[in-house]
Design an enzyme around this catalytic site. Structure first.
Site, PDB file in Angstrom:
ATOM      1  N   ASP A 177       0.903  -1.141   0.000  1.00  0.00           N
ATOM      2  CA  ASP A 177       0.000   0.000   0.000  1.00  0.00           C
ATOM      3  C   ASP A 177       0.945   1.194   0.000  1.00  0.00           C
ATOM      4  O   ASP A 177       1.571   1.485   1.018  1.00  0.00           O
ATOM      5  CB  ASP A 177      -0.881   0.017   1.248  1.00  0.00           C
ATOM      6  N   HIS A 178       1.093   1.834  -1.135  1.00  0.00           N
ATOM      7  CA  HIS A 178       2.193   2.811  -1.240  1.00  0.00           C
ATOM      8  C   HIS A 178       2.011   3.996  -0.286  1.00  0.00           C
ATOM      9  O   HIS A 178       2.966   4.705   0.009  1.00  0.00           O
ATOM     10  CB  HIS A 178       2.420   3.257  -2.686  1.00  0.00           C
ATOM     11  N   HIS A 240      -5.912   2.703   1.165  1.00  0.00           N
ATOM     12  CA  HIS A 240      -5.179   3.843   1.723  1.00  0.00           C
ATOM     13  C   HIS A 240      -5.880   4.479   2.922  1.00  0.00           C
ATOM     14  O   HIS A 240      -5.268   4.728   3.952  1.00  0.00           O
ATOM     15  CB  HIS A 240      -4.952   4.922   0.655  1.00  0.00           C
TER      16      HIS A 240
HETATM   17  C1  BG6 Z   1      -3.752   4.686  -6.322  1.00  0.00           C
HETATM   18  C2  BG6 Z   1      -5.098   4.786  -6.985  1.00  0.00           C
HETATM   19  O1  BG6 Z   1      -3.739   3.607  -5.431  1.00  0.00           O
HETATM   20  O2  BG6 Z   1      -3.466   5.886  -5.631  1.00  0.00           O
HETATM   21  C3  BG6 Z   1      -5.158   5.979  -7.909  1.00  0.00           C
HETATM   22  O3  BG6 Z   1      -5.350   3.606  -7.734  1.00  0.00           O
HETATM   23  C4  BG6 Z   1      -4.739   7.236  -7.179  1.00  0.00           C
HETATM   24  O4  BG6 Z   1      -6.450   6.135  -8.462  1.00  0.00           O
HETATM   25  C5  BG6 Z   1      -3.414   7.029  -6.458  1.00  0.00           C
HETATM   26  O5  BG6 Z   1      -4.625   8.278  -8.123  1.00  0.00           O
HETATM   27  C6  BG6 Z   1      -3.070   8.219  -5.592  1.00  0.00           C
HETATM   28  O6  BG6 Z   1      -1.764   8.090  -5.134  1.00  0.00           O
HETATM   29  P1  BG6 Z   1      -0.888   9.361  -4.771  1.00  0.00           P
HETATM   30  O7  BG6 Z   1       0.379   8.805  -4.223  1.00  0.00           O
HETATM   31  O8  BG6 Z   1      -0.697  10.141  -6.028  1.00  0.00           O
HETATM   32  O9  BG6 Z   1      -1.676  10.139  -3.779  1.00  0.00           O
END
Ligand code: BG6
Length: 490
Positions: A177-178, A240
């Site tokens: 989960d980045h 997230h």
């Molecule tokens: C991803 C979603 O997990 O997270 C995307 O699939 C979203 O739809 C993205 O745009 C948002 O990530 P960040 O790091 O740009 O906030």
């Protein structure tokens, strides 16, 4: 710095994620000496590429980072390409031959990291084949990193998990989960557990409500095909947002070890109240973006986006109220919201504290003062602020709100390792703190599934919001009926 011996096998090696995130992250780890001589990368995908072509592509992804051409070439020489059909057992045999050759050549000693950066439909097949064709070693570590989405509901996630668990045990599975790699998400625990002031007030006696916003200004862009089947609830809330909720809500872990932290997160997620289908409308709202305009021109409505159904019922915005049934949080709503095409790209948490018992600064002692608010800015700004009431300078005793602010400097932000770099580094060290445990995934889906099912059965037209706004009026109403409002309202 100790160098890691490891053979990476990246499924989806020609894909967007590999190019945007993985190769640059590996290069950064290389620059820092965590990867040195004893590593190699096998990139696989359907296309036929040569090693040379692959290395050129890898180098192109590093343009902003490269110090010297020589150095980049040296790095890229550790990369090997193997055309691969994930359904073809024969292909895994070829992969095995190459893996063993590279293991030998770079003296890797059996450490393998398999990175599945492709459609989750194939995760089951790939892991089975890795096992059956003998790609899993017995003389080193074998770890699996998998990208989201982990299923599309509880049932599909459980099936997928079963498949993975036939080959890898929980300690070998690293579910990405980045958001857990983001600097300020990692900072939540530090702020909570390293400050008496905050730790002592972190409960329902002092906190009124907590607000979590993940807003994006972009629309679905080229991802309509995926997104139209997913929607904001599955795309952002299941993973997230609920991860952030669990970090805010969990009890202090006994130690900052991955097992201890994950146990507390699991407990917090299990305590999230599951709604009954008929209650969903009282707690969650959804909407879809309509047209809008900016300085640079008109913005499309969602249904006009590429690969999106003309009559799509997919939500691009969600706001909701999450309740956590624990002693600590009884009565404290966690309001969450996320959407595409909102006014501003910004992720922030606002912890709204309860008011002082009486307002001594007004004729009417019942008149509410502005609340104390602790804000955690996750992106694009990284930092904190604390809203306090102070005296307005001059004659008399009027109050003024004042913000104590700290922003990470542009330099810190620029140098802070990208989420993916940190997560790959953790995985190499076998540290699962910032990955999601199966029990977390399971609880999150159970919560989300009820909402999804209630929506699927609801035939009424979903509300729309203007592109470039902070969402529909329904989102404000959700808080207003509890006597609150969104603290962040650009
Ligand atoms: C991803 C979603 O997990 O997270 C995307 O699939 C979203 O739809 C993205 O745009 C948002 O990530 P960040 O790091 O740009 O906030």
């Amino acid at each position: 710095t100790t160098e890691q011996n490891v053979l990476f096998t990246i499924f989806g090696g020609t894909g967007d994620l590999a190019k945007r995130k993985l190769y640059p992250s590996l290069y950064r780890l290389y620059k820092k000496g965590f990867l040195k001589e004893h590593f190699a990368v096998i990139g696989t995908a359907r296309r036929e590429w040569t090693n040379d072509y692959y290395r050129e592509i890898v180098k192109e992804t590093l343009t902003d980072l490269i110090i010297s051409e020589e150095d980049a070439t040296e790095f890229a020489n550790h990369f090997y390409y193997q055309s691969h059909n994930v359904n073809d057992a024969e292909h895994y045999v070829n992969l095995k031959v190459l893996a063993e050759k590279l293991d030998d050549h770079y003296q890797i000693n059996g450490n393998r990291l398999f990175y599945l950066a492709m459609s989750p439909n194939f995760f089951g097949t790939i892991t089975q084949q890795l096992d059956q064709q003998g790609l899993v070693t017995d003389n080193g570590f074998n770890r699996l990193i998998i990208e989201k989405p982990f299923g599309h509901d509880y049932e599909s996630a459980a099936i997928l998990n079963e498949q993975l668990r036939e080959v890898f045990d929980e300690s070998q599975i690293f579910r990405i989960d980045h958001y857990l790699g983001k600097e300020m998400v990692q900072n939540i625990s530090t702020v909570r557990f390293a400050n008496t002031m905050i730790e002592s007030m972190w409960n329902n006696r002092y906190i009124d409500n907590i607000q979590i916003t993940l807003s994006e200004s972009l629309g679905v862009e080229e991802r309509g095909g995926y997104y139209d089947k997913s929607g904001a609830l599955r795309d952002m809330v299941q993973n997230h947002i609920l991860q952030i909720v669990s970090l805010l809500a969990m009890e202090p872990p006994a130690r900052l070890k991955d097992k201890d932290i994950r146990n507390e997160k699991i407990k917090a997620l299990r305590a999230v109240r599951l709604y009954k289908p008929e209650e969903v409308k009282d707690y969650f709202v959804r909407a879809q973006y309509g047209i809008g305009s900016t300085e640079s021109g008109l913005l499309n409505n969602y249904r006009n986006e590429m690969n999106v159904a003309e009559d799509s019922q997919t939500e691009t915005f969600v706001a909701g109220k999450v309740l956590i049934d624990t002693f600590r949080w009884k009565g404290v709503p966690f309001y969450i919201r996320t959407g595409k095409r909102m006014g501003e790209k910004g992720t922030q948490i606002n912890v709204v504290f309860k008011n002082v018992p009486l307002n001594l600064f007004s004729e009417d002692v019942e008149e509410e003062l502005p609340p104390n608010v602790l804000s955690i800015f996750i992106q694009p700004t990284e930092g904190f602020s604390l809203q306090l009431n102070t005296k307005k300078a001059g004659i008399g005793l009027e109050t003024d709100t004042f913000n104590l602010k700290h922003k990470h400097s542009a330099e810190t932000v620029a140098n802070s390792p990208e989420a993916y770099e940190k997560l790959i580094f953790d995985c190499l060290n076998g540290d699962a703190t910032n990955f999601t445990h199966w029990d977390e995934v399971a609880s999150s889906w159970k919560f989300v599934d009820v909402i999804r099912q209630a929506w699927d059965q609801d035939q009424s037209e979903l509300p729309s919001y203007q592109s470039g706004s902070m969402g529909p009026a329904e989102s404000d109403d959700l808080l207003a009926k509890d006597g609150f409002n969104w603290h962040w309202n650009p």
